[in-house]
Design an enzyme around this catalytic site. Sequence first.
Site, PDB file in Angstrom:
ATOM      1  N   GLY A  46       0.725  -1.329   0.045  1.00  0.00           N
ATOM      2  CA  GLY A  46       0.078   0.063   0.091  1.00  0.00           C
ATOM      3  C   GLY A  46       0.999   1.268   0.061  1.00  0.00           C
ATOM      4  O   GLY A  46       1.854   1.121   0.504  1.00  0.00           O
ATOM      5  N   GLN A  51       3.225   9.753   1.184  1.00  0.00           N
ATOM      6  CA  GLN A  51       4.620   9.155   1.338  1.00  0.00           C
ATOM      7  C   GLN A  51       5.440  10.013   0.110  1.00  0.00           C
ATOM      8  O   GLN A  51       6.794   9.566  -0.051  1.00  0.00           O
ATOM      9  CB  GLN A  51       4.600   7.772   1.128  1.00  0.00           C
ATOM     10  CG  GLN A  51       3.886   7.195   2.499  1.00  0.00           C
ATOM     11  CD  GLN A  51       3.893   5.561   2.386  1.00  0.00           C
ATOM     12  OE1 GLN A  51       2.730   5.149   2.046  1.00  0.00           O
ATOM     13  NE2 GLN A  51       4.835   4.905   2.908  1.00  0.00           N
ATOM     14  N   CYS A  95       7.006  -0.495   5.981  1.00  0.00           N
ATOM     15  CA  CYS A  95       6.574   0.397   5.296  1.00  0.00           C
ATOM     16  C   CYS A  95       7.602   1.024   4.616  1.00  0.00           C
ATOM     17  O   CYS A  95       8.790   0.846   4.688  1.00  0.00           O
ATOM     18  CB  CYS A  95       6.310   1.606   6.565  1.00  0.00           C
ATOM     19  SG  CYS A  95       5.655   3.146   5.780  1.00  0.00           S
ATOM     20  N   LEU A  96       7.212   1.360   3.101  1.00  0.00           N
ATOM     21  CA  LEU A  96       8.285   1.958   2.174  1.00  0.00           C
ATOM     22  C   LEU A  96       8.943   3.082   2.743  1.00  0.00           C
ATOM     23  O   LEU A  96      10.143   3.248   2.222  1.00  0.00           O
ATOM     24  CB  LEU A  96       7.502   2.171   0.970  1.00  0.00           C
ATOM     25  CG  LEU A  96       6.936   0.841   0.073  1.00  0.00           C
ATOM     26  CD1 LEU A  96       5.854   1.355  -1.161  1.00  0.00           C
ATOM     27  CD2 LEU A  96       7.948   0.019  -0.255  1.00  0.00           C
ATOM     28  N   HIS A 137      -3.313   1.104   8.072  1.00  0.00           N
ATOM     29  CA  HIS A 137      -1.831   1.752   7.955  1.00  0.00           C
ATOM     30  C   HIS A 137      -1.658   2.752   7.125  1.00  0.00           C
ATOM     31  O   HIS A 137      -1.194   3.805   7.292  1.00  0.00           O
ATOM     32  CB  HIS A 137      -0.788   0.774   7.443  1.00  0.00           C
ATOM     33  CG  HIS A 137       0.480   0.911   7.390  1.00  0.00           C
ATOM     34  ND1 HIS A 137       1.582   0.312   8.038  1.00  0.00           N
ATOM     35  CD2 HIS A 137       1.126   1.795   6.456  1.00  0.00           C
ATOM     36  CE1 HIS A 137       2.737   1.033   7.762  1.00  0.00           C
ATOM     37  NE2 HIS A 137       2.336   1.823   6.642  1.00  0.00           N
ATOM     38  N   GLU A 138      -2.450   2.748   5.872  1.00  0.00           N
ATOM     39  CA  GLU A 138      -2.545   3.711   4.895  1.00  0.00           C
ATOM     40  C   GLU A 138      -3.290   4.810   5.398  1.00  0.00           C
ATOM     41  O   GLU A 138      -2.963   6.291   5.316  1.00  0.00           O
ATOM     42  CB  GLU A 138      -3.033   3.276   3.648  1.00  0.00           C
ATOM     43  CG  GLU A 138      -2.219   2.212   3.061  1.00  0.00           C
ATOM     44  CD  GLU A 138      -0.728   2.631   2.777  1.00  0.00           C
ATOM     45  OE1 GLU A 138      -0.376   3.601   2.834  1.00  0.00           O
ATOM     46  OE2 GLU A 138       0.346   1.281   2.982  1.00  0.00           O
ATOM     47  N   HIS A 141      -1.347   7.223   7.590  1.00  0.00           N
ATOM     48  CA  HIS A 141      -0.284   7.975   7.002  1.00  0.00           C
ATOM     49  C   HIS A 141      -0.854   9.286   6.564  1.00  0.00           C
ATOM     50  O   HIS A 141      -0.247  10.439   6.700  1.00  0.00           O
ATOM     51  CB  HIS A 141       0.176   7.416   5.492  1.00  0.00           C
ATOM     52  CG  HIS A 141       1.214   6.396   5.723  1.00  0.00           C
ATOM     53  ND1 HIS A 141       2.510   6.885   6.183  1.00  0.00           N
ATOM     54  CD2 HIS A 141       1.402   5.167   5.289  1.00  0.00           C
ATOM     55  CE1 HIS A 141       3.416   5.890   5.985  1.00  0.00           C
ATOM     56  NE2 HIS A 141       2.882   4.739   5.572  1.00  0.00           N
TER      57      HIS A 141
HETATM   58 ZN   LIG Z   1       3.619   2.792   5.297  1.00  0.00          ZN
END
Ligand SMILES: [Zn+2]
Length: 173
Positions: A46, A51, A95-96, A137-138, A141
């Site tokens: 995701g 991000q 997480c990226l 999680h998204e 963000h």
């Molecule tokens: Zn993340």
Amino acid sequence: MAALEILTAPDPRLHLKALPVEKVDRSIRKLMDDLLDTLYHKNGLGLAAIQAGIQKRVIAIDLGEREGITYKPFFMANPEIQWISSMTQKTTEGCLSLPNHFANVIRPFEIKVSYLDENNQKQALSAKGLLADCIQHEIDHLNGTLFIDHLSSLKRNLILSKLRKEKKHKGGL
Ligand SMILES: [Zn+2]
């Protein structure tokens, strides 16, 4: 479609609150496509626009194939959690924006979420397990929250100091 550059922690832009989109128009659809492209490029599950430094409430999710289930990619604009279960689950998250760091996070096992899809249509979704975890999680963000913000300050600071060192190292090359 184009792959976007992803911000990594610590970066103050990751703690900005993303703003709602007025309408899912062509430019938002392009952003959704770019997010998905970036997701595939980086092998993530995701990605939220914030991000990539874009302060809009837009996310792309594709869980791919997991435990015999094939998930389809989908997009959410202005997602809002309408209901959470009292039952929780513990998931090892990555997480990226926190590359190569993983930790267990406890979240509700099941959620109901409303959002606008890529055609500007209102949708409602019930999700549980990994999908529910990923959506939460998204959405975090979009509110400037990272998964490490759910950990003890000891664990969080350990990960952040490692990331700081990695950044310094990269900068020195
Ligand atoms: Zn993340």
